[in-house]
Design an enzyme around this catalytic site. Structure first.
Site, mmCIF file in Angstrom:
data_model
loop_
_atom_site.group_PDB
_atom_site.id
_atom_site.type_symbol
_atom_site.label_atom_id
_atom_site.label_comp_id
_atom_site.label_asym_id
_atom_site.label_seq_id
_atom_site.Cartn_x
_atom_site.Cartn_y
_atom_site.Cartn_z
ATOM 1 N N ASN A 1 -10.364 -0.509 0.527
ATOM 2 C CA ASN A 1 -8.917 -0.346 0.525
ATOM 3 C C ASN A 1 -8.378 -0.860 -0.816
ATOM 4 O O ASN A 1 -8.424 -2.055 -1.086
ATOM 5 C CB ASN A 1 -8.342 -1.155 1.698
ATOM 6 N N CYS B 1 0.816 -1.223 0.000
ATOM 7 C CA CYS B 1 0.000 0.000 0.000
ATOM 8 C C CYS B 1 0.845 1.267 0.000
ATOM 9 O O CYS B 1 0.327 2.349 -0.272
ATOM 10 C CB CYS B 1 -0.935 -0.007 1.200
ATOM 11 N N HIS C 1 -3.383 6.917 3.103
ATOM 12 C CA HIS C 1 -3.798 5.620 2.553
ATOM 13 C C HIS C 1 -5.182 5.284 3.092
ATOM 14 O O HIS C 1 -5.441 5.364 4.293
ATOM 15 C CB HIS C 1 -2.779 4.547 2.938
HETATM 16 N N1 ACO Z 1 -18.444 -9.380 9.607
HETATM 17 C C1 ACO Z 1 -18.899 -9.683 10.832
HETATM 18 N N2 ACO Z 1 -18.065 -10.073 11.827
HETATM 19 C C2 ACO Z 1 -16.753 -10.149 11.565
HETATM 20 C C3 ACO Z 1 -16.223 -9.852 10.302
HETATM 21 C C4 ACO Z 1 -17.127 -9.463 9.295
HETATM 22 N N3 ACO Z 1 -16.727 -9.125 8.052
HETATM 23 N N4 ACO Z 1 -14.894 -10.024 10.345
HETATM 24 C C5 ACO Z 1 -14.584 -10.408 11.575
HETATM 25 N N5 ACO Z 1 -15.707 -10.499 12.324
HETATM 26 C C6 ACO Z 1 -15.851 -10.862 13.718
HETATM 27 C C7 ACO Z 1 -14.680 -11.680 14.218
HETATM 28 O O1 ACO Z 1 -14.873 -13.059 13.918
HETATM 29 C C8 ACO Z 1 -14.740 -11.402 15.712
HETATM 30 O O2 ACO Z 1 -15.748 -12.204 16.277
HETATM 31 P P1 ACO Z 1 -15.532 -12.867 17.731
HETATM 32 O O3 ACO Z 1 -15.383 -11.696 18.665
HETATM 33 O O4 ACO Z 1 -16.781 -13.632 17.910
HETATM 34 O O5 ACO Z 1 -14.291 -13.679 17.617
HETATM 35 C C9 ACO Z 1 -15.219 -9.961 15.786
HETATM 36 O O6 ACO Z 1 -15.822 -9.680 14.525
HETATM 37 C C10 ACO Z 1 -14.127 -8.950 16.057
HETATM 38 O O7 ACO Z 1 -13.056 -9.182 15.168
HETATM 39 P P2 ACO Z 1 -11.743 -8.327 15.256
HETATM 40 O O8 ACO Z 1 -10.759 -8.822 14.236
HETATM 41 O O9 ACO Z 1 -11.301 -8.217 16.666
HETATM 42 O O10 ACO Z 1 -12.311 -6.914 14.808
HETATM 43 P P3 ACO Z 1 -11.616 -5.517 14.892
HETATM 44 O O11 ACO Z 1 -12.449 -4.624 15.713
HETATM 45 O O12 ACO Z 1 -10.153 -5.594 15.190
HETATM 46 O O13 ACO Z 1 -11.729 -4.999 13.378
HETATM 47 C C11 ACO Z 1 -10.499 -4.783 11.354
HETATM 48 C C12 ACO Z 1 -11.124 -5.741 12.342
HETATM 49 C C13 ACO Z 1 -11.568 -3.939 10.715
HETATM 50 C C14 ACO Z 1 -9.795 -5.611 10.268
HETATM 51 C C15 ACO Z 1 -9.482 -3.874 12.072
HETATM 52 O O14 ACO Z 1 -8.613 -4.644 12.862
HETATM 53 C C16 ACO Z 1 -8.678 -3.067 11.116
HETATM 54 O O15 ACO Z 1 -9.192 -2.212 10.436
HETATM 55 N N6 ACO Z 1 -7.347 -3.271 11.042
HETATM 56 C C17 ACO Z 1 -6.510 -2.559 10.102
HETATM 57 C C18 ACO Z 1 -6.654 -3.188 8.791
HETATM 58 C C19 ACO Z 1 -5.920 -2.417 7.740
HETATM 59 O O16 ACO Z 1 -5.665 -1.261 7.849
HETATM 60 N N7 ACO Z 1 -5.563 -3.108 6.703
HETATM 61 C C20 ACO Z 1 -4.845 -2.522 5.642
HETATM 62 C C21 ACO Z 1 -3.473 -2.930 5.783
HETATM 63 S S1 ACO Z 1 -2.289 -2.359 4.660
HETATM 64 C C22 ACO Z 1 -2.920 -2.604 3.270
HETATM 65 O O17 ACO Z 1 -3.654 -1.768 2.926
HETATM 66 C C23 ACO Z 1 -2.683 -3.880 2.481
#
Ligand code: ACO
Length: 322
Positions: A279, A113, A249
């Site tokens: 993204n 990215c 980004h």
């Molecule tokens: N729909 C519904 N529930 C979901 C989904 C979904 N799509 N995905 C995960 N869950 C559930 C999980 O299973 C978990 O359930 P559980 O508590 O029963 O185990 C719950 O939601 C919470 O999951 P987390 O992973 O803890 O959720 P979090 O609040 O951390 O959010 C997210 C996840 C959105 C991915 C966040 O961590 C994030 O944005 N991270 C940064 C990602 C990023 O910036 N990526 C780009 C990287 S660089 C590049 O661009 C390549």
């Protein structure tokens, strides 16, 4: 002389996939996706004629026309991507062929990215060294082909698309830039290439898809991007208030708003398109730049701070005068 952006372009696939559409095919919801990321919909490739190359070429043609530059005037083409149609040749060489940019050197950059910023910084270095004067840089991704569509925690986050910029050597343009990497964080965002199947190593492994440790990436992004912005402004001797727009980004709206809060700046200074693009990795910053240029939000002399992070781990930032 420094790098100055003189034209931009972008291309998004025709098909728009909303959160509701995803909810119909997997266990997710608009509420979950929107509250955690700010994403409402994304564009995804949906026909064989929409490819990494086709989107790159369309974005490039728009940028060249906006800059009023002919392909034959280009000395350099750099494509930033992790989802090229071919392992070899480089996507940049295929773009060169399509455009007829017969005088350009062409190569790809893989910095995930952060790729568009690595490309911009590379062009600036060539220009400062007096090697090239006119360049085309493209950030393009068809991430939908490397996503695991049975993994709801990653596949809802990404979109496909391309953004391009034409750059010329000028007295004013790039003010300061930085880029960096930390391979120790290479395991938090990973997609393996094909495995070796030569006659001496027989593996049956099917291709891997993108794996991400979302929480680790989130923490890294907020800390590193805030740091990058502060270091860059200090390097340039400028205050955050002097920046017209921060183009970050577009991974997650919560990351962007956390950074704005840490810098004590109003959200209006941080335009976003993650709500309708998702993204798009290396394409996200140039697509956003093109959108705000087309919306006539930029005037000559405006100060832009571009900053991104990605797999590697990598990060990059650039401060420039429009
Ligand atoms: N729909 C519904 N529930 C979901 C989904 C979904 N799509 N995905 C995960 N869950 C559930 C999980 O299973 C978990 O359930 P559980 O508590 O029963 O185990 C719950 O939601 C919470 O999951 P987390 O992973 O803890 O959720 P979090 O609040 O951390 O959010 C997210 C996840 C959105 C991915 C966040 O961590 C994030 O944005 N991270 C940064 C990602 C990023 O910036 N990526 C780009 C990287 S660089 C590049 O661009 C390549």
């Amino acid at each position: 002389m420094r790098a100055k952006i003189i034209g931009t372009g972008s291309c998004l696939p025709e098909k728009i996939v909303t959160n509701e559409t995803l909810s119909a095919i997997m266990d997710t919801s608009d509420q979950w996706i929107r509250s955690r990321t700010g994403i409402r919909e994304r564009h995804l490739v949906s026909s064989e004629t929409e490819t990494t190359l086709s989107m790159a070429v369309q974005a490039a043609r728009e940028a060249l026309s906006d800059a009023d530059i002919l392909p034959q005037q280009l000395d350099l083409i750099i494509v930033a991507t992790v989802s090229s149609d071919y392992i070899t040749p480089a996507a940049a060489c295929l773009v060169q062929k399509e455009l007829g940019a017969c005088h350009a050197a062409a190569f790809d950059i893989n910095a995930a990215c952060s790729g568009f910023l690595f490309a911009l910084n590379t062009v600036d270095a060539y220009i400062q060294a007096g090697i090239y004067q006119t360049a085309l840089i493209i950030g393009v991704e068809t991430l939908s082909k490397i996503l695991d569509w049975s993994d709801r925690s990653t596949c809802v986050l990404f979109g496909d698309g391309a953004g391009a910029a034409v750059i010329k050597a000028a007295e004013e343009g790039m003010i300061a830039s930085l880029q960096g990497s930390d391979g120790n964080g290479s395991d938090v965002l990973v997609c393996r290439n094909r495995t070796n199947n030569n006659p001496w190593i027989s593996t049956d492994k099917s291709p891997d898809y993108l794996y991400m440790n979302g929480q680790e990436v989130f923490k890294f992004a907020v800390k590193k991007e805030t740091e990058c912005i502060q270091i860059l402004l200090e390097k340039a001797g400028m205050e955050p208030e002097e920046v017209t727009y921060f183009l970050l980004h577009q991974a997650n709206y919560r990351i962007i708003s956390s950074i704005a809060r840490k810098l004590k700046l109003p959200p209006e200074k941080f335009p976003t398109n993650v709500d309708h693009c998702g993204n798009t990795s290396a394409a996200s910053i140039p697509i956003l730049l093109d959108e705000i240029r087309k919306d006539r939000k930029l005037s000559p002399g405006d100060i832009l701070l571009l900053s991104g992070f990605g797999a590697g781990l990598t990060w990059g930032a650039a401060l420039l005068r429009w």
